[in-house]
Design a protein around this motif. Structure first.
Motif, PDB file in Angstrom:
ATOM      1  N   LEU A 149      70.767  46.783  15.709  1.00 61.62           N
ATOM      2  CA  LEU A 149      71.751  45.731  15.449  1.00 61.62           C
ATOM      3  C   LEU A 149      71.043  44.673  14.605  1.00 61.62           C
ATOM      4  CD1 LEU A 149      73.363  45.362  18.968  1.00 61.62           C
ATOM      5  CD2 LEU A 149      74.674  45.701  16.873  1.00 61.62           C
ATOM      6  N   THR A 150      71.547  44.468  13.416  1.00 61.70           N
ATOM      7  CA  THR A 150      70.825  43.578  12.518  1.00 61.70           C
ATOM      8  C   THR A 150      71.710  42.450  12.011  1.00 61.70           C
ATOM      9  OG1 THR A 150      71.401  44.897  10.585  1.00 61.70           O
ATOM     10  CG2 THR A 150      69.354  45.472  11.707  1.00 61.70           C
ATOM     11  N   SER A 151      71.057  41.429  11.547  1.00 65.90           N
ATOM     12  CA  SER A 151      71.740  40.325  10.892  1.00 65.90           C
ATOM     13  C   SER A 151      70.838  39.858   9.760  1.00 65.90           C
ATOM     14  CB  SER A 151      71.974  39.183  11.875  1.00 65.90           C
ATOM     15  OG  SER A 151      72.515  38.076  11.187  1.00 65.90           O
ATOM     16  N   ALA A 152      71.343  39.877   8.559  1.00 71.31           N
ATOM     17  CA  ALA A 152      70.571  39.486   7.377  1.00 71.31           C
ATOM     18  C   ALA A 152      69.207  40.177   7.349  1.00 71.31           C
ATOM     19  CB  ALA A 152      70.408  37.962   7.329  1.00 71.31           C
ATOM     20  N   GLY A 153      69.212  41.450   7.666  1.00 75.15           N
ATOM     21  CA  GLY A 153      67.980  42.217   7.577  1.00 75.15           C
ATOM     22  C   GLY A 153      67.066  42.099   8.776  1.00 75.15           C
ATOM     23  N   ARG A 154      67.389  41.223   9.712  1.00 76.30           N
ATOM     24  CA  ARG A 154      66.538  41.042  10.879  1.00 76.30           C
ATOM     25  C   ARG A 154      67.119  41.825  12.065  1.00 76.30           C
ATOM     26  NH1 ARG A 154      66.358  36.091  14.543  1.00 76.30           N
ATOM     27  NH2 ARG A 154      64.743  36.753  15.998  1.00 76.30           N
ATOM     28  N   THR A 155      66.269  42.545  12.745  1.00 74.38           N
ATOM     29  CA  THR A 155      66.736  43.321  13.892  1.00 74.38           C
ATOM     30  C   THR A 155      66.822  42.431  15.116  1.00 74.38           C
ATOM     31  OG1 THR A 155      65.803  45.359  13.034  1.00 74.38           O
ATOM     32  CG2 THR A 155      66.207  45.267  15.410  1.00 74.38           C
ATOM     33  N   LEU A 156      68.004  42.342  15.681  1.00 72.98           N
ATOM     34  CA  LEU A 156      68.217  41.489  16.857  1.00 72.98           C
ATOM     35  C   LEU A 156      68.360  42.297  18.129  1.00 72.98           C
ATOM     36  CD1 LEU A 156      70.793  38.951  15.369  1.00 72.98           C
ATOM     37  CD2 LEU A 156      68.311  38.773  15.470  1.00 72.98           C
ATOM     38  N   GLY A 157      68.678  43.545  17.970  1.00 77.12           N
ATOM     39  CA  GLY A 157      68.895  44.354  19.160  1.00 77.12           C
ATOM     40  C   GLY A 157      69.144  45.790  18.779  1.00 77.12           C
ATOM     41  N   GLN A 158      69.678  46.518  19.716  1.00 77.90           N
ATOM     42  CA  GLN A 158      69.827  47.951  19.530  1.00 77.90           C
ATOM     43  C   GLN A 158      71.155  48.391  20.119  1.00 77.90           C
ATOM     44  OE1 GLN A 158      67.168  49.150  17.981  1.00 77.90           O
ATOM     45  NE2 GLN A 158      67.732  51.314  17.849  1.00 77.90           N
ATOM     46  N   VAL A 159      71.744  49.376  19.502  1.00 78.63           N
ATOM     47  CA  VAL A 159      72.959  49.945  20.078  1.00 78.63           C
ATOM     48  C   VAL A 159      72.767  51.452  20.237  1.00 78.63           C
ATOM     49  CG1 VAL A 159      74.061  50.091  17.797  1.00 78.63           C
ATOM     50  CG2 VAL A 159      75.474  50.186  19.844  1.00 78.63           C
ATOM     51  N   TRP A 160      73.248  51.984  21.352  1.00 77.16           N
ATOM     52  CA  TRP A 160      73.208  53.431  21.593  1.00 77.16           C
ATOM     53  C   TRP A 160      74.624  53.944  21.790  1.00 77.16           C
ATOM     54  CZ3 TRP A 160      69.687  50.160  23.912  1.00 77.16           C
ATOM     55  CH2 TRP A 160      68.317  50.446  23.734  1.00 77.16           C
ATOM     56  N   LEU A 161      74.859  55.128  21.293  1.00 78.73           N
ATOM     57  CA  LEU A 161      76.123  55.813  21.579  1.00 78.73           C
ATOM     58  C   LEU A 161      75.782  57.159  22.192  1.00 78.73           C
ATOM     59  CD1 LEU A 161      77.949  55.206  18.185  1.00 78.73           C
ATOM     60  CD2 LEU A 161      78.728  54.329  20.384  1.00 78.73           C
ATOM     61  N   SER A 162      76.370  57.449  23.343  1.00 79.80           N
ATOM     62  CA  SER A 162      76.128  58.766  23.926  1.00 79.80           C
ATOM     63  C   SER A 162      76.977  59.787  23.187  1.00 79.80           C
ATOM     64  CB  SER A 162      76.482  58.754  25.411  1.00 79.80           C
ATOM     65  OG  SER A 162      77.866  58.599  25.577  1.00 79.80           O
TER      66      SER A 162
END
Ligand SMILES: [Zn+2]
Lengths: 221, 221
Positions: free
Chosen positions: A131-144
């Protein structure tokens, strides 16, 4: 019940047995055929089935033998490492496995590597994206893998606090509201089920209450 | 992958906040319900973790449910060795299907207990010609004595209500209902073990189930 339809009356005499799964043979077939067409008896069946579920929940608990947990987890991990398809019975389950494996393999360059010869149903590769904003990674998302898919996200040191709104955009352009969660001092983690196939998801987006995009992730295909 | 573990860490890291998980969009279930208890992570979250291959989620799920699954299996098959096999097979099935489990279909506890009950009944039918005498069935004895099973009194309102409804039935109906709903005994088997005519077994079962249905659902919207 005040239903005077003779067939309903007849079915009602064995509906409890059917709901509890103890009816066999012709009687069972007759109830099945009837409830398929009679919403009233189907409603009654649902209620009786729910009663059966409650009764099962009341069953006394018991401490399993020493070593139960480790024996179970050994079996599980052994099974995941070998061929879990071995354990599947029936065409429908095999079909489900094929769907899961297909979803796991066709999606996501970021999916954990999985050897094609040892597909694993229980650990079908989730899709993972930053999960990014302006190129910076803020978090992660997973989809099963599979339908419906689980979406799971976490934020690490995202630099803000507040209510976050999650939406998912499908490849057909539809946008699904997935839910609302809170990020506190930059940290938050949350999961929900999305009523769509994981393979149908194009992107996930997190916005604030005013609709400003806080972070987004595109699912690579 | 940090999976559900990250979720748990986060929940523990943010004490003293008012509930940070507001009601979700109604099409989804938000996954965190309570904090500072063993139940701080919901069943749905743990299942999502299992679907994503998270070992911590798998372990927590086993610890949460092993006494219930083993207790139910033991009650039905009456042999600790077979009960362990049944409970382990039930867990493995749950793990395999975690990814395709649909939260809208049924509560997780209902789903896992139903799997366990059916496997236990199958195991019993395969391995034994003569089922356990009702006098040896723990749960039948419990309902014959008006003593709530362990954990029920301190459990959810729903369970307490179901227990109250069950114990308000006449004793003979109570026994028939539990033999069928929990132990999967057919009306013919109940007639034999209770030494009553088949018609009597069927009508006790039906009347008991209808009274329970009324009691369980009367206070529900
Ligand atoms: Zn009908």
């Amino acid at each position: 019940m005040t239903n005077s339809n003779p067939e309903c009356v007849e079915v009602s005499t064995v509906l409890s047995e059917f709901a509890l799964g103890i009816l066999t043979g012709r009687e069972r077939s007759r109830v099945l055929a009837h409830v398929a067409l009679c919403p009233q008896c189907r409603g009654e069946l649902d209620a009786l089935s729910a009663v059966g579920d409650r009764l099962v929940e009341l069953a006394p608990r018991a401490e399993p033998p020493v070593g139960f947990e480790s024996r179970l987890l050994d079996r599980y991990h052994g099974e995941s490492a070998r061929q879990p398809v071995r354990a599947l019975r029936g065409v429908a389950l095999v079909a489900a496995a094929v769907v899961l494996v297909a979803a796991g393999f066709t999606l996501g360059h970021h999916a954990p590597t999985q050897r094609p010869n040892t597909p694993s149903l229980s650990t079908a590769a989730p899709i993972s994206e930053a999960l990014t904003s302006a190129g910076r990674t803020l978090g992660q998302v997973w989809l099963s893998a599979g339908t419906p898919t689980w979406i799971y996200m976490s934020f690490d040191d995202a630099g803000w606090s507040g209510t976050a709104w999650c939406t998912v955009t499908l490849k057909n352009g539809h946008v699904l509201d997935v839910g609302v969660f809170n990020v506190v001092h930059g940290y938050g983690a949350w999961a929900a089920q999305v009523n769509a196939a994981s393979s149908a998801v194009r992107s996930a987006r997190v916005t604030d209450a005013k609709g400003h995009v806080l972070a987004s992730a595109t699912v690579s295909t | 992958m940090r999976g559900a573990l990250a979720l748990i860490d986060f929940v523990r890291r943010a004490p003293g906040e008012s509930d940070p998980w507001p009601d979700p969009h109604r099409t989804i279930r938000v996954v965190i319900r309570r904090r500072d208890t063993d139940d701080e992570v919901s069943d749905e979250t743990l299942l999502s973790g299992i679907a994503l291959g998270d070992n911590e989620a798998t372990l927590l799920f086993v610890r949460r449910y092993q006494r219930r699954l083993f207790g139910l299996a033991l009650g039905i098959v009456g042999d600790p060795g077979i009960a362990e096999d049944v409970a382990q097979e039930a867990f493995l099935r749950i793990f395999r299907h975690a990814a395709v489990y649909d939260v809208r279909r049924a509560a997780v506890s209902t789903w896992v207990l139903t799997i366990t009950r059916n496997l236990a009944i199958d195991a019993l039918r395969v391995r034994r010609a003569t089922p356990v005498a009702p006098g040896d069935l723990v749960f039948v004895n419990l309902v014959s004595r008006d003593t709530p099973p362990e954990d029920v009194a301190a459990n959810a309102d729903e369970a307490a209500r179901a227990w109250t409804a069950l114990t308000s039935l006449p004793l003979d109906q109570r026994r028939c209902v539990v033999l069928a709903a929990v132990y999967g005994r057919t009306a013919a088997e109940i007639a034999t073990s209770e030494s009553i005519p088949l018609g009597t077994a069927k009508s006790r079962l039906r009347l008991g189930m209808i009274r329970l249905r009324d009691a369980v659902f009367e206070e529900m919207p």
